[in-house]
Scaffold this motif. Structure first.
Motif, short mmCIF file in Angstrom:
data_model
loop_
_atom_site.label_atom_id
_atom_site.label_comp_id
_atom_site.label_asym_id
_atom_site.label_seq_id
_atom_site.Cartn_x
_atom_site.Cartn_y
_atom_site.Cartn_z
N VAL A 154 0.96 -0.97 0.49
CA VAL A 154 0.03 0.14 -0.33
C VAL A 154 0.61 1.69 -0.38
CG1 VAL A 154 -2.16 -0.31 1.24
CG2 VAL A 154 -0.55 0.04 2.59
N THR A 155 2.21 1.31 0.89
CA THR A 155 2.94 2.28 0.31
C THR A 155 3.72 2.54 -0.56
OG1 THR A 155 4.88 0.82 1.84
CG2 THR A 155 3.32 2.35 2.58
N ILE A 211 -13.92 2.31 -7.84
CA ILE A 211 -14.29 2.60 -6.46
C ILE A 211 -14.71 3.38 -6.06
CG2 ILE A 211 -12.70 2.67 -4.53
CD1 ILE A 211 -10.84 1.01 -6.02
N PHE A 212 -14.69 5.00 -6.26
CA PHE A 212 -15.39 6.40 -5.41
C PHE A 212 -17.10 5.61 -5.68
CE2 PHE A 212 -11.18 7.75 -5.55
CZ PHE A 212 -11.30 8.87 -4.25
N ASP A 213 -16.80 5.42 -6.77
CA ASP A 213 -19.03 5.60 -7.48
C ASP A 213 -19.66 4.44 -6.10
OD1 ASP A 213 -18.74 6.69 -8.91
OD2 ASP A 213 -19.14 4.74 -10.34
N VAL A 214 -18.67 3.49 -5.27
CA VAL A 214 -19.53 2.51 -5.12
C VAL A 214 -19.38 3.08 -3.34
CG1 VAL A 214 -19.00 -0.39 -3.17
CG2 VAL A 214 -18.51 0.30 -6.14
N ARG A 221 -16.16 -4.20 6.81
CA ARG A 221 -15.06 -4.97 5.74
C ARG A 221 -15.04 -4.49 3.65
NH1 ARG A 221 -15.68 -8.37 2.04
NH2 ARG A 221 -18.12 -7.79 1.27
N ILE A 222 -16.11 -3.84 3.40
CA ILE A 222 -16.05 -3.33 2.38
C ILE A 222 -15.65 -1.91 1.85
CG2 ILE A 222 -17.81 -1.93 0.73
CD1 ILE A 222 -20.10 -4.66 0.93
N VAL A 223 -15.83 -1.05 3.02
CA VAL A 223 -15.27 0.57 3.24
C VAL A 223 -13.64 -0.13 3.45
CG1 VAL A 223 -14.76 2.40 4.43
CG2 VAL A 223 -17.16 1.57 3.93
N ALA A 224 -13.26 -1.17 5.03
CA ALA A 224 -11.52 -0.89 3.79
C ALA A 224 -10.45 -1.37 3.03
CB ALA A 224 -11.40 -2.21 5.59
N GLU A 225 -11.58 -2.49 2.77
CA GLU A 225 -10.87 -3.08 1.01
C GLU A 225 -10.94 -1.43 0.16
OE1 GLU A 225 -11.99 -6.05 -2.23
OE2 GLU A 225 -12.93 -6.14 -0.27
N LEU A 226 -12.55 -0.98 0.16
CA LEU A 226 -11.83 -0.30 -1.15
C LEU A 226 -10.96 0.75 -0.76
CD1 LEU A 226 -16.27 0.39 -1.54
CD2 LEU A 226 -14.32 -0.56 -3.72
N ARG A 227 -11.52 1.12 0.04
CA ARG A 227 -10.17 2.45 1.09
C ARG A 227 -8.83 1.19 0.45
NH1 ARG A 227 -10.11 6.84 3.11
NH2 ARG A 227 -8.62 6.81 4.13
N ARG A 258 -7.70 -0.85 -2.10
CA ARG A 258 -7.31 -0.23 -3.44
C ARG A 258 -7.04 0.90 -3.74
NH1 ARG A 258 -7.58 -5.17 -5.05
NH2 ARG A 258 -7.19 -4.81 -7.75
N THR A 259 -7.61 1.85 -3.56
CA THR A 259 -7.81 3.34 -3.19
C THR A 259 -6.05 4.15 -3.26
OG1 THR A 259 -9.87 4.32 -2.97
CG2 THR A 259 -8.28 6.04 -2.93
N ARG A 260 -6.00 3.04 -2.32
CA ARG A 260 -4.56 3.49 -1.73
C ARG A 260 -3.41 3.43 -2.61
NH1 ARG A 260 -1.61 4.15 3.20
NH2 ARG A 260 0.52 4.74 3.26
N MET A 261 -4.00 1.49 -2.93
CA MET A 261 -3.06 0.92 -3.90
C MET A 261 -3.01 1.75 -5.59
SD MET A 261 -4.08 -2.86 -3.33
CE MET A 261 -3.28 -4.47 -5.02
N PHE A 262 -3.62 2.77 -5.81
CA PHE A 262 -3.54 3.66 -6.44
C PHE A 262 -2.38 4.51 -7.51
CE2 PHE A 262 -4.73 7.03 -9.56
CZ PHE A 262 -4.91 6.68 -10.20
N GLY A 263 -1.91 5.04 -5.50
CA GLY A 263 -0.85 5.33 -5.15
C GLY A 263 -1.30 6.54 -4.58
N ALA A 264 0.15 6.77 -4.03
CA ALA A 264 -1.19 8.60 -2.95
C ALA A 264 0.39 9.08 -4.14
CB ALA A 264 0.58 7.93 -1.61
#
Length: 244
Positions: free
Chosen positions: A30-31, A89-92, A160-166, A168-174
């Motif tokens: 994630v980092t 992801i932001f839509d969900v 769980r869903i919020v944690a997973e979506l966040r 994957r958002t982080r994996m998009f790249g800080a």
């Protein structure tokens, strides 16, 4: 002396070692220490973490199950999150987190509200011009805010869903997400004001605006050409084989 990469579990400590390997590898993903599209090599990671290969293998299996890793034939890569996926992801998140904010206005206890208000009030937001603007402290505070609101629903699936979506958002790249530290903090404060006022409709509307603003910043950056397309995972080689 046992070599860190020897395939031999520590007696009685398998679960703890696997959990440690999982936490460290997840943080590396994630980092961006292990960037999207990079090849994952079990032996090399075991040596790097000074662990045997068994807990590392267990951790990699767990991360693959969470879609943080992706298999191509016999090879394992860090998953990439595309621009289209992060927009979806932001839509969900808009649908789920707006309703979470609505419930938080009804059920979040006063102590949690005040703790979150203090967190936002005391946070000295870095300037977006700073290279480290989207740093670990920012992500930690942002996680605390969104996680607390999800937890206020008392619904484990929403958490769980919020944690997973966040994640994957982080994996998009800080470094690829537009910097909205100061604006985001102000939006958090407005949401918390609505929650503290026990105004569910206002809290839901402000959370919707918050998610829309973050998504809109990404779309604007794409239009301006400021966001690069993530490197795709290479196709499985047709000749030869690489050792794990």
């Amino acid at each position: 002396m046992e070599h860190p990469s020897d395939d031999k579990p520590a007696p009685g400590g398998d679960f703890l070692l696997s959990a440690r390997a999982y936490q460290r590898l997840r943080a590396m993903i994630v980092t961006g220490i292990l960037p999207g599209g990079s090849l994952v090599q079990e032996r090399r990671l075991a040596e790097q973490l000074a662990l045997s290969r068994t807990p590392v293998r267990d951790a990699l299996g767990r991360l693959e199950g969470e879609r943080m890793l992706q298999r191509q034939g016999r090879l394992l890569f860090v998953a990439t999150v595309s621009i289209q996926e992060v927009i979806s992801i932001f839509d969900v998140r808009r649908l789920i987190e707006s309703q979470a904010a609505r419930r938080a206005a009804q059920h979040m206890n006063d102590a949690t509200i005040e703790s979150l208000m203090a967190l936002e009030r005391d946070h000295a937001a870095p300037a977006c011009a700073d290279p480290g603007a989207m740093d670990e402290d920012h992500w930690r505070r942002d996680d605390l805010f969104h996680t607390a609101i999800a937890q206020a629903t008392a619904n484990l699936e929403i958490e769980r869903i919020v944690a997973e979506l966040r994640q994957r958002t982080r994996m998009f790249g800080a470094t690829r997400l537009p910097c909205r530290v100061e604006r985001g903090r102000n939006e958090h404060r407005a949401i918390l004001d609505a929650i503290r006022a026990r105004n569910p409709d206002e809290a839901a509307a402000l959370m919707t605006q918050h998610i829309d603003a973050a998504q809109g910043a990404i779309v604007a950056s794409i239009t301006a050409g400021d966001i690069e397309t993530p490197s795709p995972i290479p196709p499985t080689p047709t000749h030869g084989r690489q050792s794990p």
